[in-house]
Design an enzyme around this catalytic site. Structure first.
Site: not given
Ligand code: ATR
Length: 269
Positions: A17, A87, A148-151, A212, A129, A102, A66
Site C-alpha cells: 500500500s 474506503n 466488460n470482459r464478462t457481459p 499506476y 472501481a 474513490d 470495502k
Molecule cells: P475492483 O474491485 O478493483 O474493480 P474486481 O471487482 O475484481 O476489482 O474487478 C476487476 C475488473 O477488471 C472486472 O471488470 C474484470 O472483468 P470481469 O468482470 O470479466 O472479471 C476486469 N478484468 C480483470 N482482469 C481482466 C482481464 N485479464 N481481461 C479483461 N478484464 C479483466
C-alpha cells in the site's frame, strides 16, 4: 484529540500500500501530530472492535473489505451506500462513520481536464472501481456506457445505474469522448497488455487509467500517441487520498507533497 492521532489502512494483502507514505508526508507537511500505518486484516469485525477500543482516529479501507465493512459502521454516507463501498472511516468520539472518496477523487482528476456534463464516457470494467466511477459520472451528468470482459457483470452494473452496456464492437460506435480503464489490465508484470482494442482509442480526447504501476501504461501511451490528454492512476489515487485527508483533519490536503512522496516510493528512491 489529545496526543498523537493514529490512522491506518486496512486490507489484505496490504504490504504494498502507498497510503502510509502518502498520508504521513501530508501530516508532516502540515505539522500535525498524527501517524499513519498499515494493518493486514483478515478478521474485519475484530479489527473494528480494536479500532474502537484503541481510539484509532481514522481508517482507509481497501480490498477485500470495502463492502463487507458497511454493516459494522455506525453511520454511512449516502453516496458510499449507493456505491456499496466504503474506503474511508472517520472515528468521531467512538462513532465510526463511513465515506467513499474513490468516486469524488476520480471525478476531481477528470474534472481538472474536462467538463463531464453531457459527455460520452466509456467505462472499461465492472468491478468495485467501475461502480464508484459510474456513480460519480452519472451524478456529474455524463452519458455513460460500460464495456466488460464478462457481459453479465457489465450488464448488472449498467442496470444498477441505468446506463448502457455495450460489447466491444458496439462500443466503437459509441464514439466515446472520454475513456476510463478500471480493470487491472496493463499492470506490472503484464504491462504489455492493452486494456481495450486500439480501435477504441480513435475518438476519446481524454483517457484515464486506474493502473499506476507502471505510471505510463500501454493504454496511456497509445492514447497519447493518438493525441488524447491522459490521466494516470496516480492522479486518481492522490485524488481519493486528498479527500480522505480532509475528512480526517478538516484541512486542505497538500496534493503536491503527497504526489511527490508516492512517486518517490514507486521509483524506489
Ligand atoms: P475492483 O474491485 O478493483 O474493480 P474486481 O471487482 O475484481 O476489482 O474487478 C476487476 C475488473 O477488471 C472486472 O471488470 C474484470 O472483468 P470481469 O468482470 O470479466 O472479471 C476486469 N478484468 C480483470 N482482469 C481482466 C482481464 N485479464 N481481461 C479483461 N478484464 C479483466
Amino acid at each position: 484529540m489529545a496526543g498523537l492521532a493514529l490512522y491506518g489502512v486496512i486490507g489484505n494483502p496490504i504490504a504494498h500500500s502507498l497510503s502510509p507514505v502518502m498520508h504521513n508526508a501530508a501530516f508532516k507537511e502540515l505539522d500535525l501530530e498524527a501517524y499513519f500505518t498499515a494493518f493486514q486484516v483478515a478478521d474485519l469485525k475484530a479489527a473494528l472492535t480494536g479500532v474502537r477500543a484503541l481510539g484509532i482516529a481514522g481508517l482507509s479501507v481497501t480490498l477485500p473489505h470495502k463492502t463487507e465493512i458497511i454493516p459494522y459502521l455506525d453511520w454511512v454516507d449516502a453516496s458510499a451506500q449507493a456505491i456499496a463501498a466504503v474506503n474511508t472511516v472517520v472515528n468521531r468520539q467512538g462513532q465510526l462513520c463511513g465515506y467513499n472518496t474513490d468516486a469524488t477523487g476520480a471525478l476531481a482528476a477528470l474534472q481538472a481536464k474536462v467538463t463531464l456534463a453531457g459527455r460520452r464516457v466509456l467505462v472499461v470494467g465492472a468491478g468495485g472501481a467501475a461502480r464508484a466511477l459510474v456513480y460519480g459520472l452519472v451524478k456529474a451528468g455524463a452519458q455513460v456506457a460500460i464495456v466488460n470482459r464478462t457481459p453479465v457483470r457489465g450488464l448488472a452494473l449498467a442496470e444498477a445505474f441505468a446506463v448502457q452496456y455495450l460489447n466491444f464492437s458496439e462500443s466503437k460506435d459509441f464514439e466515446a469522448e472520454i475513456l476510463v480503464n478500471t480493470t487491472s489490465l496493463g499492470m506490472t508484470p503484464a504491462s504489455d497488455q492493452l486494456a481495450v482494442p486500439e480501435a477504441l482509442l480513435v475518438s476519446p480526447r481524454v483517457v484515464m487509467d486506474i493502473v499506476y504501476n507502471p505510471l505510463h501504461t500501454r493504454l496511456l501511451a497509445a492514447a497519447q500517441a493518438k493525441g488524447a490528454q491522459i490521466i494516470d492512476g496516480l492522479e486518481m489515487f492522490i485524488g481519493q487520498g486528498a479527500l480522505q485527508f480532509t475528512l480526517w483533519t478538516g484541512q486542505t490536503a497538500p496534493l503536491a507533497v503527497m504526489r511527490q512522496a508516492v512517486l518517490k516510493q514507486l521509483s524506489g528512491t
